[in-house]
Motif scaffolding. Sequence first.
Motif, short mmCIF file in Angstrom:
data_model
loop_
_atom_site.label_atom_id
_atom_site.label_comp_id
_atom_site.label_asym_id
_atom_site.label_seq_id
_atom_site.Cartn_x
_atom_site.Cartn_y
_atom_site.Cartn_z
N CYS A 251 0.82 -1.20 0.00
CA CYS A 251 0.00 0.00 0.00
C CYS A 251 0.86 1.26 0.00
O CYS A 251 2.01 1.24 0.43
N PHE A 252 0.28 2.35 -0.48
CA PHE A 252 0.85 3.67 -0.25
C PHE A 252 0.10 4.23 0.95
O PHE A 252 -1.13 4.24 0.97
N PHE A 253 0.83 4.69 1.96
CA PHE A 253 0.23 5.05 3.24
C PHE A 253 0.13 6.56 3.40
O PHE A 253 1.04 7.30 3.02
N HIS A 254 -0.99 7.00 3.98
CA HIS A 254 -1.11 8.41 4.36
C HIS A 254 -1.93 8.52 5.64
O HIS A 254 -2.98 7.90 5.78
N TYR A 255 -1.41 9.33 6.57
CA TYR A 255 -2.13 9.63 7.81
C TYR A 255 -2.71 11.03 7.69
O TYR A 255 -1.97 12.01 7.47
N ILE A 256 -4.04 11.13 7.82
CA ILE A 256 -4.69 12.44 7.76
C ILE A 256 -4.58 13.09 9.13
O ILE A 256 -5.24 12.66 10.08
N ARG A 257 -3.72 14.08 9.23
CA ARG A 257 -3.58 14.80 10.50
C ARG A 257 -4.81 15.67 10.75
O ARG A 257 -5.46 16.14 9.80
#
Length: 283
Positions: A174-180
Amino acid sequence: MTLSFEGTQSYIATEDLSVAVNAAITLERPLLVKGEPGTGKTELARQVAQALDLPMIEWTIKSTTRAQQGLYEYDAVSRLRDSQLGEEGVHDVANYIRKGKLWQAFEAEGRVVLLIDEIDKADIEFPNDLLQELDRMEFHVYETGEMVRARQRPIVIITSNNEKELPDAFLRRCFFHYIRFPDIDTMRAIVAAHHPGIKAELLSAALTQFYELRETPGLKKKPSTSEVLDWLKLLLAEDLSPEDLKRDGANALPKLHGALLKNEQDVHLFERLAFMARNPRGR
């Protein structure tokens, strides 16, 4: 055609979020999105579909969901019943195959956005059980011998609330992103998209109070973006002014706090703060 996402009129995407979406599209990998509940993870998939003018297929995961259900299910019970009733179609097993969300996405005429929502609610083996299908974009239907392959690779967006750790093998794909959580300037832009007529003085007073509330020590559930938007809608409906929002030690609870505080522990926390403010010696 190169697809690029930059947000929509009603969904303010930060630069790092836009970069993450576009990187996942370019790499043809699922985008795994994490973040606090209410930060717009599910809505992101809907807005990507809208911005890119693509159909969306949504697979909402529950604790009882199995990976196989995303591919297909064989309804053996209906086939047995039909055989007892002498139905003509009983000899064709394909009549008893129910297509899952992945199958629907794979067989779509054009590209689609596939949302796998709250993957961490399922059993810990659930992500591993989808590794091959999401990687190769194909799967085998054992009952019919058919191989289902994606006509076009869907844009896959997977959300997680971090209720369970996801397997390393799954994360690697996966490509990961955390929505701050949005800072106050980003929040102003989000509010402007939903409540364009709100007065600057009311917005400043409300957001100052909102962020102070979020930072209150001991708060069990911090209010989210969706909750502050609901709160502001109520403030506008009640035609409240910045002065109406002012709190003192005797009244620590925000106006219309039911939109922001969603459990009795947090309400009691603010009641205790008010009590201590009224009785400083009784602390």
